[in-house]
Design a protein around this motif. Structure first.
Motif: not given
Length: 308
Positions: A222, A225, A248, A251-252
């Motif tokens: 995170g 990003l 992204e 990361q989730q």
């Protein structure tokens, strides 16, 4: 109860052994199949990638992807694959430029990313995060005379190399795969190299012996990003080029994965039971589960180490 503890210890040791083996060169060195599979591909402009591979099957394993950035003064390469692959890297580079390699950047300590450092001249500048250098000094590959091939230059949070079209930016955002994972940005071509912080679409390798952390992983991604802008393509650890949107998503995925592991641990599930029970396939359709168990084990161990 004692049998369960012993069995758990054996399983944990097995996961560590598998993880360590994945970072080591096959005993016979580069195989014809692996050499044939290792190509140089243009990413953008003066940036290329010498392709790597995943650790399995072993007969085609060459190590991680190698970034090749052709600058006005020479070639900067990012990661040197397994031991014995230096000449293959040089042969691939010679198909796009006659300039010499002047710098090596190692994204982290593992032998599938640092293994061929000793195959380059000692005059080549070697750069890495300070924690990565500390981890590399513990490796047999860099003992004795080979200590010459340890990083000569280190950084803590950020380091800028070169200027203008040749500028390269190195960042450190925190623990994840290890405690020294470098993120390398090539601003002129809008590309970032992630090392094994984003290796594949699966659970990551988490090397706790080198300071890695599953619990910190998603937060570290995170920060990358949130900090790095004007990038839209990624050279990752062991798979094809990716997009920022895929990072992204990763990361989730890591947020969801760690939350699922924590929930399984809190309900008393074993590592094997947790691995079997975690199913994120509906949300992450092109992800695999080949590396779930080793990651679950690492996170269980990390959670246990935090228990008073």
């Amino acid at each position: 109860m004692r049998r369960g503890v012993v069995l758990g210890t054996i399983v944990g040791a097995g996961m560590v052994s598998i993880a360590v083996t994945a970072y080591q060169a096959p005993a016979q060195g580069p195989s014809p199949l692996a050499i044939e599979a290792t190509r140089i591909e243009k990413v953008r402009g003066n940036l290329y990638m010498v392709t790597g591979s995943t650790p399995m099957p072993r007969e085609t394993f060459s190590g991680g992807n190698t970034g090749v950035f052709v600058t006005g003064n020479g070639v900067i390469i990012v990661d040197t694959k397994l031991a014995g692959w230096g000449q293959v890297i040089l042969d691939r580079i010679k198909t796009v430029t006659d300039k010499p390699v002047t710098m090596i950047i190692n994204t982290h300590t593992h032998g599938d990313h640092t293994g061929s450092n000793p195959m380059f001249p000692p005059t080549v500048d070697i750069v890495a995060h300070e924690n990565t250098k500390a981890n590399m000094t513990k490796m047999d590959a860099f003992k004795g005379d080979n200590a010459r091939f340890l990083p000569k230059r280190t950084y803590t949070d950020k380091l800028t190399i070169g200027s203008g079209e040749d500028r390269v930016e190195l960042y450190y955002f925190g623990r994840g795969h290890t405690n020294g994972d470098a993120w390398i940005v090539f601003p002129s071509v809008r590309v970032m190299q992630t090392g094994d912080m984003f290796a594949w679409k699966d659970a990551p390798g988490i090397d706790r012996s080198s300071g890695g952390s599953g619990l910190d992983y998603a937060a570290t991604v995170g920060r990358a990003l949130a900090t790095v802008h004007d990038v839209d393509a990624l050279i990752v650890g062991h798979s094809p080029l990716r997009t920022l949107a895929e990072l992204e998503e990763y990361q989730q995925f890591m947020t969801d994965f760690v939350n699922a592991v924590k929930a399984a641990q809190q309900t008393g599930k074993s590592v094997e039971e947790a691995t079997a029970s975690i199913d994120l396939g509906a949300k992450y359709k092109d992800y695999t589960k080949e590396r779930y168990q080793a990651a679950v084990q690492a996170i269980y161990d990390e959670l246990k180490s935090q228990t008073p």
